[in-house]
Design a protein around this motif. Structure first.
Motif, PDB file in Angstrom:
ATOM      1  N   GLY A  71      41.179  32.123  49.799  1.00  0.00           N
ATOM      2  CA  GLY A  71      40.013  32.498  49.190  1.00  0.00           C
ATOM      3  C   GLY A  71      39.187  32.934  47.712  1.00  0.00           C
ATOM      4  N   MET A  72      40.308  31.977  47.068  1.00  0.00           N
ATOM      5  CA  MET A  72      39.995  32.278  45.172  1.00  0.00           C
ATOM      6  C   MET A  72      38.834  31.052  45.035  1.00  0.00           C
ATOM      7  SD  MET A  72      40.108  34.585  43.302  1.00  0.00           S
ATOM      8  CE  MET A  72      41.442  35.936  43.757  1.00  0.00           C
ATOM      9  N   VAL A  73      39.290  30.324  45.666  1.00  0.00           N
ATOM     10  CA  VAL A  73      38.497  28.998  45.123  1.00  0.00           C
ATOM     11  C   VAL A  73      37.140  29.295  45.800  1.00  0.00           C
ATOM     12  CG1 VAL A  73      38.587  27.036  47.281  1.00  0.00           C
ATOM     13  CG2 VAL A  73      38.492  26.342  45.060  1.00  0.00           C
ATOM     14  N   VAL A  74      36.775  29.699  46.681  1.00  0.00           N
ATOM     15  CA  VAL A  74      35.607  30.017  47.275  1.00  0.00           C
ATOM     16  C   VAL A  74      35.207  30.859  46.399  1.00  0.00           C
ATOM     17  CG1 VAL A  74      33.669  30.980  48.964  1.00  0.00           C
ATOM     18  CG2 VAL A  74      35.999  28.997  49.510  1.00  0.00           C
ATOM     19  N   ALA A  75      35.637  32.201  46.502  1.00  0.00           N
ATOM     20  CA  ALA A  75      34.987  33.245  45.419  1.00  0.00           C
ATOM     21  C   ALA A  75      34.878  32.956  43.394  1.00  0.00           C
ATOM     22  CB  ALA A  75      36.267  34.277  44.869  1.00  0.00           C
ATOM     23  N   VAL A  76      35.541  32.079  43.230  1.00  0.00           N
ATOM     24  CA  VAL A  76      35.225  31.271  41.721  1.00  0.00           C
ATOM     25  C   VAL A  76      34.150  30.605  41.685  1.00  0.00           C
ATOM     26  CG1 VAL A  76      36.266  30.997  40.068  1.00  0.00           C
ATOM     27  CG2 VAL A  76      37.551  31.790  40.727  1.00  0.00           C
ATOM     28  N   ALA A  77      34.277  29.567  42.802  1.00  0.00           N
ATOM     29  CA  ALA A  77      33.000  28.384  43.254  1.00  0.00           C
ATOM     30  C   ALA A  77      31.967  29.360  42.762  1.00  0.00           C
ATOM     31  CB  ALA A  77      33.904  27.854  43.989  1.00  0.00           C
ATOM     32  N   LYS A  78      31.925  30.860  43.452  1.00  0.00           N
ATOM     33  CA  LYS A  78      30.380  31.038  44.082  1.00  0.00           C
ATOM     34  C   LYS A  78      30.105  32.160  42.190  1.00  0.00           C
ATOM     35  CE  LYS A  78      28.384  31.315  46.634  1.00  0.00           C
ATOM     36  NZ  LYS A  78      27.045  30.139  47.617  1.00  0.00           N
ATOM     37  N   ALA A  79      31.294  32.597  42.246  1.00  0.00           N
ATOM     38  CA  ALA A  79      31.618  33.118  40.937  1.00  0.00           C
ATOM     39  C   ALA A  79      30.436  32.286  39.263  1.00  0.00           C
ATOM     40  CB  ALA A  79      32.440  33.595  40.191  1.00  0.00           C
ATOM     41  N   MET A  80      30.842  31.269  39.798  1.00  0.00           N
ATOM     42  CA  MET A  80      30.133  30.371  38.314  1.00  0.00           C
ATOM     43  C   MET A  80      29.199  29.954  39.016  1.00  0.00           C
ATOM     44  SD  MET A  80      33.707  27.412  37.500  1.00  0.00           S
ATOM     45  CE  MET A  80      32.662  27.312  36.204  1.00  0.00           C
ATOM     46  N   GLU A  81      28.362  30.126  40.362  1.00  0.00           N
ATOM     47  CA  GLU A  81      27.649  29.351  40.326  1.00  0.00           C
ATOM     48  C   GLU A  81      26.239  30.962  40.439  1.00  0.00           C
ATOM     49  OE1 GLU A  81      27.270  28.488  44.596  1.00  0.00           O
ATOM     50  OE2 GLU A  81      25.132  28.035  44.424  1.00  0.00           O
ATOM     51  N   GLU A  82      27.151  31.543  40.125  1.00  0.00           N
ATOM     52  CA  GLU A  82      25.709  33.124  39.959  1.00  0.00           C
ATOM     53  C   GLU A  82      26.023  32.911  38.615  1.00  0.00           C
ATOM     54  OE1 GLU A  82      27.781  35.752  42.670  1.00  0.00           O
ATOM     55  OE2 GLU A  82      26.425  34.190  44.640  1.00  0.00           O
ATOM     56  N   GLY A  83      26.824  32.432  37.719  1.00  0.00           N
ATOM     57  CA  GLY A  83      26.468  32.598  36.576  1.00  0.00           C
ATOM     58  C   GLY A  83      27.221  33.128  35.304  1.00  0.00           C
ATOM     59  N   ALA A  84      28.124  33.950  36.320  1.00  0.00           N
ATOM     60  CA  ALA A  84      29.462  34.661  35.909  1.00  0.00           C
ATOM     61  C   ALA A  84      30.734  33.954  34.739  1.00  0.00           C
ATOM     62  CB  ALA A  84      30.694  35.178  36.769  1.00  0.00           C
ATOM     63  N   ARG A  85      30.588  35.120  34.426  1.00  0.00           N
ATOM     64  CA  ARG A  85      31.621  34.269  32.623  1.00  0.00           C
ATOM     65  C   ARG A  85      32.692  35.157  33.059  1.00  0.00           C
ATOM     66  NH1 ARG A  85      27.613  37.475  29.018  1.00  0.00           N
ATOM     67  NH2 ARG A  85      29.649  38.807  28.267  1.00  0.00           N
ATOM     68  N   ALA A  86      33.219  35.780  33.566  1.00  0.00           N
ATOM     69  CA  ALA A  86      34.494  36.223  33.503  1.00  0.00           C
ATOM     70  C   ALA A  86      35.420  36.188  35.500  1.00  0.00           C
ATOM     71  CB  ALA A  86      34.709  37.629  32.932  1.00  0.00           C
ATOM     72  N   VAL A  87      35.873  36.460  35.887  1.00  0.00           N
ATOM     73  CA  VAL A  87      36.400  37.568  37.189  1.00  0.00           C
ATOM     74  C   VAL A  87      37.653  38.391  36.462  1.00  0.00           C
ATOM     75  CG1 VAL A  87      36.216  35.125  38.359  1.00  0.00           C
ATOM     76  CG2 VAL A  87      38.603  35.649  37.233  1.00  0.00           C
ATOM     77  N   LEU A  88      37.570  39.171  37.562  1.00  0.00           N
ATOM     78  CA  LEU A  88      38.184  40.531  37.862  1.00  0.00           C
ATOM     79  C   LEU A  88      38.435  40.834  38.689  1.00  0.00           C
ATOM     80  CD1 LEU A  88      38.689  43.656  35.552  1.00  0.00           C
ATOM     81  CD2 LEU A  88      36.649  43.569  36.911  1.00  0.00           C
TER      82      LEU A  88
END
Lengths: 366, 366
Positions: A71-88
């Motif tokens: 699940g994390m690889v999808v969540a982090v890939a989408k976070a990058m796509e959406e321009g996130a600078r950090a995960v929490l």
């Protein structure tokens, strides 16, 4: 020839299941080696419970040692796509380890928000090793999660708790792999239930493959909670959940409805096992099958053993006859995740002089 | 369609590489999920060292968390074929964990012979969890190994230390997988060197594939010892090997000659890195790549970093230019194997009140 070029092997779930995940051309195709975990045929426990086709899906072989990586690889890939600078995330265990690993892989900052009174340094060791910053909150878990959600609404920070729907999308790929490996869905799936995201994800995956006619059937889903943390079994939240199986020590599951749907639509059940039953299964799995799992994973094996025992005593529901069924147990996390529990197993240790005859005697060879 | 039936996936190395292993019709086809480990493309370290095609072979994703499972499945299968009732090894670490797991899978007894003064309960946790019996010898490691060999000569007990040639046969399959995944051998392989069985096995595998015309080239082998345990670099055994990287803390490698052959025939080198360099690489691997490896694995990454640094300072051998080369680092074991070292990493921990604004400040979002 047994050896063929297989560029497709272990390419990661984003590439392998691209068409079935929320992937766009702008999604970075991350891969840290998640997925394509082994599906191992039982050599000994199957015989003990009277099941000829008993398999273990070793999600503990994911790179951070648990199923969370899917699940994390999808969540982090989408976070990058959406321009996130950090995960929490608000987590002390496997979620924080996985979030920190994928964030490190991508150069994102990772923050772990933990109720200050719940901090066990050992459980945070992986997240810390991956460079996550730990925020010790002067509040409880619900507050931590609420603040995390609010921050992700206001800032370019992705919350990667299971409230993030990309997590469940990624986790459903484990069901795909089981069908791909067996050429159909199993008859019955045994799975631990804590926050209930994983049981929800498996059911989603099996239904999706069935509807796409990639599987001819759907499995019956047997979910297992720890008796001291069994809100779904009891039908109400548990204020102070307690169990040795820390990964399923959850009093108010986020995916409660998904778990009920998986149970009811599949004709399955969600039941409880005691810590004693969990620890018996934990030892049996390690000592009779060679699989060293974290205690939470052993919960579903405890459930299988319990059913087999009550079947022998003619107390079991006859329709759960497993003898000629294909049964899969989900081994969600590695035993190395929880060294304290492992070290509590008493070692069979014998002192021997440095002489052949003494060692022979100790090994009962004379 | 991205999802195809793949019964061949994760079938275990005995089936996958049957034609290239010492397998007969009488060999039980054991599989505990070993092999077919991920080959992960670097996202960040490659850029740091100036290499566009840097890969990590994640042997830590084997079921017991280390590369040992590849050799152990062959050794235990052959032991069963030959009628052994038990397996025996002199080991405190990854070998004993793997031996105990495969013995449990097959219903064989497992004995671990350990010098009494060297017993670290944490390192033995996995073997104990799998039900191995520990014999605490009143003698040193050489004596333990000699007694183990003698017992295997006299009794139906298989010694599964690396003196067992089936171990190296199994371990060579990792080289096959790398070639299968890349469609050729890499240009350069970076690998940690302790007892030297693994470097020997990889070279064997690469040469075998080259001779079978399954690879067009053979890699240059760059082996890495810890400075405090570098007998091959120094050219003589080390009495008291010392290094943080316990899995390569070996003073007199069993496969010394194999390591020299791999080095010389491949035009490679075996060099040393300090514990400080190993720990720097350990942190970097976890925090810039998302790979949490045991310190021994980090030794080869330390070697890569060292070469990249000296190349920048124009001190490097120009023929080891890695910019346009395909480079593979072997990540032999999981960081979870060594919780003490992980816990020594200082946590970046901040106390925060249970308020949104306070958490925002702690995350530098305001």
């Amino acid at each position: 020839m047994s050896s063929t070029v297989s560029n497709s092997a272990r390419e990661g779930i984003l590439r392998r299941y691209r068409d079935r995940l929320p992937i766009t051309d702008a999604t970075p195709m991350l891969c840290l080696g998640e997925g394509e975990t082994p599906l191992v045929l039982s050599r000994r426990l199957g015989e003990r419970v009277g099941c000829r086709r008993l398999y273990f899906k070793l999600e503990m072989c994911n790179p951070t040692g648990s199923f969370k990586d899917r699940g994390m690889v999808v969540a982090v890939a989408k976070a990058m796509e959406e321009g996130a600078r950090a995960v929490l995330c608000a987590s002390t265990g496997n979620t924080s380890a996985s979030a920190a690993a994928y964030a490190a892989h991508c150069g994102l900052e990772a923050f772990v928000l933990v109720p200050r009174d719940n901090i066990a340094r050992g459980k945070l060791a992986q997240a810390v090793a991956h460079g996550a910053r730990v925020l010790a909150l002067q509040g409880n878990f619900d507050t931590a999660l609420e603040i995390a959600r609010e921050i992700s609404r206001r800032h370019p920070v992705a919350i990667v708790n299971s409230v993030n729907p990309n997590r469940i999308q990624g986790q459903k790929t484990a069901a795909f792999e089981i069908v791909d490996a067996l050429a159909d869905a199993p008859d019955i799936l045994f799975i631990p239930v804590g926050n209930a995201g994983n049981i929800t994800a498996y059911w989603l995956g099996f239904v999706e493959y069935y509807q796409a006619e990639l599987a001819a059937r759907k499995p019956r889903i047997m979910g297992w909670q720890a008796a001291g943390a069994a809100p779904i079994v009891r039908g109400e939240p548990v204020e102070q959940p307690e169990t040795v199986a820390s990964a399923i020590r959850i009093g108010n599951p986020a995916s409660w409805k998904g778990a009920l749907a998986a149970r009811d639509e599949s004709g399955g059940a969600i039941e409880a096992v005691t810590d004693e039953e969990i620890m018996d299964a934990y030892r049996l799995l390690a000592q009779e099958e060679g699989i060293f799992a974290e205690p939470a994973s052993a919960a579903c094996v405890a459930g299988l053993l319990k059913h087999a025992l009550s079947a022998k005593q003619s107390k079991g529901t006859p329709e759960l006859d497993i003898a000629d069924k294909t049964v899969v147990c989900i081994i969600t996390g590695h035993g190395l995740k929880d060294p304290e529990t492992a070290l509590a197993i008493e070692a069979e240790m014998t002192d021997v002089p440095a002489e052949l005859a003494a060692v022979e005697r100790a090994m009962a060879l004379t």
